[in-house]
Design a protein around this motif. Sequence first.
Motif, PDB file in Angstrom:
ATOM      1  N   HIS A   1       1.174  -1.112   0.042  1.00  0.00           N
ATOM      2  CA  HIS A   1      -0.258   0.250  -0.025  1.00  0.00           C
ATOM      3  C   HIS A   1       1.087   1.222  -0.323  1.00  0.00           C
ATOM      4  O   HIS A   1       1.987   1.214   0.700  1.00  0.00           O
ATOM      5  CB  HIS A   1      -1.159  -0.372   1.461  1.00  0.00           C
ATOM      6  CG  HIS A   1      -2.075  -1.083   1.355  1.00  0.00           C
ATOM      7  ND1 HIS A   1      -3.075  -1.301   0.701  1.00  0.00           N
ATOM      8  CD2 HIS A   1      -2.026  -2.408   1.914  1.00  0.00           C
ATOM      9  CE1 HIS A   1      -3.253  -2.804   1.161  1.00  0.00           C
ATOM     10  NE2 HIS A   1      -2.512  -3.481   1.905  1.00  0.00           N
ATOM     11  N   LEU A   2       0.212   2.255  -0.872  1.00  0.00           N
ATOM     12  CA  LEU A   2       1.130   3.349  -0.623  1.00  0.00           C
ATOM     13  C   LEU A   2       0.013   4.535   0.360  1.00  0.00           C
ATOM     14  O   LEU A   2      -0.989   5.054  -0.942  1.00  0.00           O
ATOM     15  CB  LEU A   2       1.296   3.657  -2.178  1.00  0.00           C
ATOM     16  CG  LEU A   2       2.373   4.785  -2.594  1.00  0.00           C
ATOM     17  CD1 LEU A   2       4.057   4.341  -2.592  1.00  0.00           C
ATOM     18  CD2 LEU A   2       2.293   5.501  -3.693  1.00  0.00           C
ATOM     19  N   TYR A   3       1.018   5.014   0.319  1.00  0.00           N
ATOM     20  CA  TYR A   3       0.459   6.918   1.425  1.00  0.00           C
ATOM     21  C   TYR A   3       1.516   7.444   1.194  1.00  0.00           C
ATOM     22  O   TYR A   3       2.661   7.300   0.888  1.00  0.00           O
ATOM     23  CB  TYR A   3       1.110   5.727   2.873  1.00  0.00           C
ATOM     24  CG  TYR A   3      -0.409   4.639   3.537  1.00  0.00           C
ATOM     25  CD1 TYR A   3      -1.462   4.872   3.606  1.00  0.00           C
ATOM     26  CD2 TYR A   3       0.098   3.689   3.346  1.00  0.00           C
ATOM     27  CE1 TYR A   3      -2.605   3.742   4.217  1.00  0.00           C
ATOM     28  CE2 TYR A   3      -0.497   2.148   3.962  1.00  0.00           C
ATOM     29  CZ  TYR A   3      -1.477   2.169   3.815  1.00  0.00           C
ATOM     30  OH  TYR A   3      -2.225   1.263   4.247  1.00  0.00           O
TER      31      TYR A   3
ATOM     32  N   GLY B   1      -2.700  -2.703   5.776  1.00  0.00           N
ATOM     33  CA  GLY B   1      -3.427  -1.932   4.897  1.00  0.00           C
ATOM     34  C   GLY B   1      -4.039  -0.766   5.503  1.00  0.00           C
ATOM     35  O   GLY B   1      -4.022   0.061   6.426  1.00  0.00           O
ATOM     36  N   PRO B   2      -5.393   0.204   4.768  1.00  0.00           N
ATOM     37  CA  PRO B   2      -6.045   1.247   5.199  1.00  0.00           C
ATOM     38  C   PRO B   2      -6.398   1.331   5.877  1.00  0.00           C
ATOM     39  O   PRO B   2      -7.058   1.832   5.768  1.00  0.00           O
ATOM     40  CB  PRO B   2      -6.169   1.442   3.111  1.00  0.00           C
ATOM     41  CG  PRO B   2      -6.787   0.375   2.408  1.00  0.00           C
ATOM     42  CD  PRO B   2      -5.490  -0.661   3.067  1.00  0.00           C
ATOM     43  N   ASN B   3      -7.362  -0.473   6.009  1.00  0.00           N
ATOM     44  CA  ASN B   3      -8.199   0.248   7.194  1.00  0.00           C
ATOM     45  C   ASN B   3      -7.083  -0.486   8.518  1.00  0.00           C
ATOM     46  O   ASN B   3      -8.307   0.545   9.694  1.00  0.00           O
ATOM     47  CB  ASN B   3      -9.272  -1.360   7.605  1.00  0.00           C
ATOM     48  CG  ASN B   3      -9.203  -2.079   5.561  1.00  0.00           C
ATOM     49  OD1 ASN B   3      -8.656  -1.316   5.178  1.00  0.00           O
ATOM     50  ND2 ASN B   3     -10.197  -2.509   5.404  1.00  0.00           N
ATOM     51  N   GLU B   4      -6.071  -0.777   8.501  1.00  0.00           N
ATOM     52  CA  GLU B   4      -5.276  -0.644   9.511  1.00  0.00           C
ATOM     53  C   GLU B   4      -5.246   0.054  10.498  1.00  0.00           C
ATOM     54  O   GLU B   4      -4.590   0.860  11.588  1.00  0.00           O
ATOM     55  CB  GLU B   4      -4.538  -1.753   9.478  1.00  0.00           C
ATOM     56  CG  GLU B   4      -4.964  -2.988   9.275  1.00  0.00           C
ATOM     57  CD  GLU B   4      -3.363  -4.075   8.653  1.00  0.00           C
ATOM     58  OE1 GLU B   4      -3.020  -3.952   9.306  1.00  0.00           O
ATOM     59  OE2 GLU B   4      -4.614  -5.278   8.217  1.00  0.00           O
ATOM     60  N   TRP B   5      -4.912   1.960   9.563  1.00  0.00           N
ATOM     61  CA  TRP B   5      -4.356   2.662  10.418  1.00  0.00           C
ATOM     62  C   TRP B   5      -4.663   3.923   9.620  1.00  0.00           C
ATOM     63  O   TRP B   5      -5.447   4.357   8.342  1.00  0.00           O
ATOM     64  CB  TRP B   5      -2.851   3.243  10.398  1.00  0.00           C
ATOM     65  CG  TRP B   5      -2.193   2.907   9.180  1.00  0.00           C
ATOM     66  CD1 TRP B   5      -2.768   2.610   7.884  1.00  0.00           C
ATOM     67  CD2 TRP B   5      -0.834   3.319   9.144  1.00  0.00           C
ATOM     68  NE1 TRP B   5      -1.339   2.864   7.317  1.00  0.00           N
ATOM     69  CE2 TRP B   5      -0.310   3.263   7.622  1.00  0.00           C
ATOM     70  CE3 TRP B   5       0.184   3.157  10.095  1.00  0.00           C
ATOM     71  CZ2 TRP B   5       0.736   2.837   7.301  1.00  0.00           C
ATOM     72  CZ3 TRP B   5       1.354   3.576   9.456  1.00  0.00           C
ATOM     73  CH2 TRP B   5       2.094   3.595   8.380  1.00  0.00           C
ATOM     74  N   ASN B   6      -4.735   5.038  10.750  1.00  0.00           N
ATOM     75  CA  ASN B   6      -5.754   6.469   9.609  1.00  0.00           C
ATOM     76  C   ASN B   6      -4.209   6.983   9.296  1.00  0.00           C
ATOM     77  O   ASN B   6      -3.522   7.593   9.967  1.00  0.00           O
ATOM     78  CB  ASN B   6      -5.910   7.320  10.519  1.00  0.00           C
ATOM     79  CG  ASN B   6      -6.791   8.203   9.954  1.00  0.00           C
ATOM     80  OD1 ASN B   6      -7.282   8.554   9.218  1.00  0.00           O
ATOM     81  ND2 ASN B   6      -7.711   9.533  10.792  1.00  0.00           N
ATOM     82  N   LYS B   7      -4.243   6.697   7.666  1.00  0.00           N
ATOM     83  CA  LYS B   7      -3.134   7.716   6.605  1.00  0.00           C
ATOM     84  C   LYS B   7      -3.324   7.904   5.365  1.00  0.00           C
ATOM     85  O   LYS B   7      -4.513   6.919   4.896  1.00  0.00           O
ATOM     86  CB  LYS B   7      -2.143   7.031   6.521  1.00  0.00           C
ATOM     87  CG  LYS B   7      -0.980   6.050   7.960  1.00  0.00           C
ATOM     88  CD  LYS B   7      -0.029   7.307   8.933  1.00  0.00           C
ATOM     89  CE  LYS B   7       0.766   7.258   9.673  1.00  0.00           C
ATOM     90  NZ  LYS B   7       1.517   8.229   9.789  1.00  0.00           N
ATOM     91  N   GLU B   8      -3.350   8.801   4.547  1.00  0.00           N
ATOM     92  CA  GLU B   8      -3.577   9.230   3.253  1.00  0.00           C
ATOM     93  C   GLU B   8      -3.341   7.846   2.844  1.00  0.00           C
ATOM     94  O   GLU B   8      -1.756   7.857   1.657  1.00  0.00           O
ATOM     95  CB  GLU B   8      -3.140  10.668   3.183  1.00  0.00           C
ATOM     96  CG  GLU B   8      -3.703  10.721   1.969  1.00  0.00           C
ATOM     97  CD  GLU B   8      -2.770  12.282   1.161  1.00  0.00           C
ATOM     98  OE1 GLU B   8      -3.708  12.627  -0.127  1.00  0.00           O
ATOM     99  OE2 GLU B   8      -2.551  12.650   2.229  1.00  0.00           O
TER     100      GLU B   8
END
Length: 139
Positions: free
Chosen positions: A93-95, A108-115
């Motif tokens: 995943h790219l943030y 994954g994007p559901n596991e933390w709050n990053k863009e």
Amino acid sequence: MENKKPDNVVYTVEAGYNANILPYATGVGAPVIRVDDVVSWKSRGIDNVNKELGNKFNELKLQYEKLMQEYEWNELVYSAKFSFEPVIGEIYHLYRDAAGVNFLSLIGPNEWNKEHIGTFKLNSDKKWILLNAVDSQLY
């Protein structure tokens, strides 16, 4: 009337009886020679070829745009910050962090709050395949 020939006989002193080699009909019962209308045939041919070439051009244009999009996504991922060696076949995943720097992660994007920018998979050619993007526009 010395040796007068009838009107339906083709004869000249130089060539003799030459009706069989003339490019036009010489007898009353000969078929009518008509010049074919090739302008319409040419026009239809040109239209068909132009349509085929236009379709091929549009197909190549779409392939080019897709290739450029793949290139830009790969450039974005390869220019991102990561401190591990990606494994072929794994999903990453790219943030974007608060400072505006892109980084690659297994989280994954559901596991933390990053863009979240997008989800990618590394194939055997070392090309990043876009699986899911937050927005289809590049960042």
